[in-house]
Design a protein around this motif. Structure first.
Motif, mmCIF file in Angstrom:
data_model
loop_
_atom_site.group_PDB
_atom_site.id
_atom_site.type_symbol
_atom_site.label_atom_id
_atom_site.label_comp_id
_atom_site.label_asym_id
_atom_site.label_seq_id
_atom_site.Cartn_x
_atom_site.Cartn_y
_atom_site.Cartn_z
ATOM 1 N N TYR A 75 -5.545 -8.363 -1.171
ATOM 2 C CA TYR A 75 -4.817 -7.672 -2.429
ATOM 3 C C TYR A 75 -5.593 -8.204 -3.504
ATOM 4 N N GLU A 76 -5.969 -9.315 -3.617
ATOM 5 C CA GLU A 76 -6.805 -10.239 -4.815
ATOM 6 C C GLU A 76 -8.225 -9.264 -5.100
ATOM 7 N N ARG A 77 -8.760 -8.868 -4.117
ATOM 8 C CA ARG A 77 -9.853 -7.997 -4.293
ATOM 9 C C ARG A 77 -9.796 -6.590 -4.457
ATOM 10 N N GLY A 78 -8.589 -6.122 -4.385
ATOM 11 C CA GLY A 78 -7.880 -4.783 -4.635
ATOM 12 C C GLY A 78 -8.377 -3.784 -3.336
ATOM 13 N N ALA A 79 -8.498 -4.461 -2.225
ATOM 14 C CA ALA A 79 -9.169 -3.840 -0.843
ATOM 15 C C ALA A 79 -7.958 -2.948 -0.463
ATOM 16 N N PHE A 80 -7.269 -1.679 -1.095
ATOM 17 C CA PHE A 80 -6.201 -1.110 -0.574
ATOM 18 C C PHE A 80 -6.571 -0.182 0.506
ATOM 19 N N ASN A 81 -7.930 0.206 0.471
ATOM 20 C CA ASN A 81 -8.251 1.410 1.370
ATOM 21 C C ASN A 81 -9.063 0.716 2.698
ATOM 22 N N ARG A 124 0.822 -1.333 -0.011
ATOM 23 C CA ARG A 124 0.084 -0.115 -0.062
ATOM 24 C C ARG A 124 1.141 1.353 -0.133
ATOM 25 N N VAL A 125 2.134 1.050 0.757
ATOM 26 C CA VAL A 125 2.869 2.597 0.620
ATOM 27 C C VAL A 125 3.499 2.510 -0.685
ATOM 28 N N GLU A 126 3.770 1.555 -1.392
ATOM 29 C CA GLU A 126 4.403 1.625 -2.816
ATOM 30 C C GLU A 126 3.534 2.159 -3.777
ATOM 31 N N ARG A 127 2.178 1.795 -3.605
ATOM 32 C CA ARG A 127 1.077 2.011 -4.294
ATOM 33 C C ARG A 127 0.674 3.432 -4.368
ATOM 34 N N ARG A 128 0.899 3.870 -3.014
ATOM 35 C CA ARG A 128 0.378 5.546 -2.965
ATOM 36 C C ARG A 128 1.745 6.259 -3.428
ATOM 37 N N MET A 129 2.950 5.690 -3.622
ATOM 38 C CA MET A 129 3.992 6.617 -4.141
ATOM 39 C C MET A 129 4.316 6.187 -5.476
ATOM 40 N N ASN A 130 3.186 5.617 -6.425
ATOM 41 C CA ASN A 130 3.275 5.193 -7.618
ATOM 42 C C ASN A 130 4.487 4.413 -8.100
#
Length: 278
Positions: free
Chosen positions: A271-277, A240-246
């Motif tokens: 992760y599989e269901r894309g529940a990043f938030n 989630r950190v790396e995702r936020r940092m693109n």
């Protein structure tokens, strides 16, 4: 405590693990090795050593070591039986009251737990481990202002060797009150004293992530994920950190490790269901 990522309302699994370790760590003075012979002295100038230990205290100490072992193994009622016998032998043994408090915490009996911690502190007011445990008890019961006072007493005790665990516990309790700024101070200080503690590093990274300080969060979580101490939770936070940092390459690398090493974890499912938030 419950799980999740809304810091004021929910607490992650590594916080639960931290709590358990912290409480057990508070027994370091009575588990194995030479006993701490309380704070009595042979004379006004001569400090009591193990060789001066009275026979009653020696018998109580040996039995308390058994009780501590049972407690660490999860045999709580057996540990309680042993502690009761210790206190029959030596009612003034502060370490026994400390362990009794931990046992009653585990048995969800706050009245007897608090009575035990108060007795331990009254018998030995310089026992920072007992103060730590009492502070954590107060925090667990929502008595935050009182817990911070007791934690402060532990932290200012001369020669206290376990400040890291108390700073960590204090930081977790400050998170519960919503005081993220003070929590960061406590956790950062704990990290300065022991940068190798993954529980401290994880919770500091999580706190920074939730505050939107992704670069700083990345520093702490990467250190854990690049070590043998990484687990499903640390990989998930790193993703989630790396995702936020693109950083898609870093995100996919972490996701691959998460799915390969912990395929049945709730983090892999998230992760599989894309529940990043969530």
């Amino acid at each position: 405590m419950t799980l999740g990522f809304a810091l004021n309302e929910r607490v992650n699994c590594w916080m639960l693990m931290a709590a358990s370790v912290l409480l057990l760590a508070g027994l370091s003075g009575c588990s194995g090795g030479a006993a701490r012979v309380n704070e009595t002295t042979v004379s006004s100038t001569e400090v009591m050593t193990t060789s001066d230990e009275p026979e009653v205290r020696r018998r109580a100490r040996l039995r308390l070591e058994l009780a501590t072992g049972y407690f660490a193994q999860g045999q709580t009622t057996v540990a309680l039986d042993e502690v009761k016998q210790v206190l029959v032998i030596d009612p003034s043994f502060a370490d026994a009251h400390n362990l009794r408090g931990l046992i009653y915490m585990r048995l969800n009996d706050p009245r007897l737990a608090e009575d035990s911690f108060k007795r331990a502190v009254a018998l030995n007011g310089r026992d920072a481990d007992a103060l730590h445990n009492y502070g954590w008890f107060l925090c667990q019961n929502g008595r935050y202002a009182e817990s911070f006072d007791v934690f402060s007493q532990a932290l200012t005790t001369p020669l206290y060797r376990n400040q890291v665990k108390t700073l960590l516990a204090k930081g977790l309790c400050e998170i519960r009150t919503g005081d993220r700024a003070q929590a960061e101070i406590s956790l950062a200080r704990a990290y300065e004293l022991d940068a190798g503690n993954p529980v401290t590093g994880y919770n500091l990274a999580l706190l920074l992530y939730l505050r939107g300080e992704y670069t700083r969060a990345q520093f702490y979580i990467r250190r854990i994920n690049n070590s043998e101490l990484a687990n499903a939770e640390t990989f998930w936070l790193g993703i989630r950190v790396e995702r936020r940092m693109n950083n898609p390459v870093a995100e996919l690398q972490l996701a691959s490790q998460l799915k390969q090493r912990f395929p049945k974890s709730k983090e892999a499912a998230a992760y599989e269901r894309g529940a990043f938030n969530e």
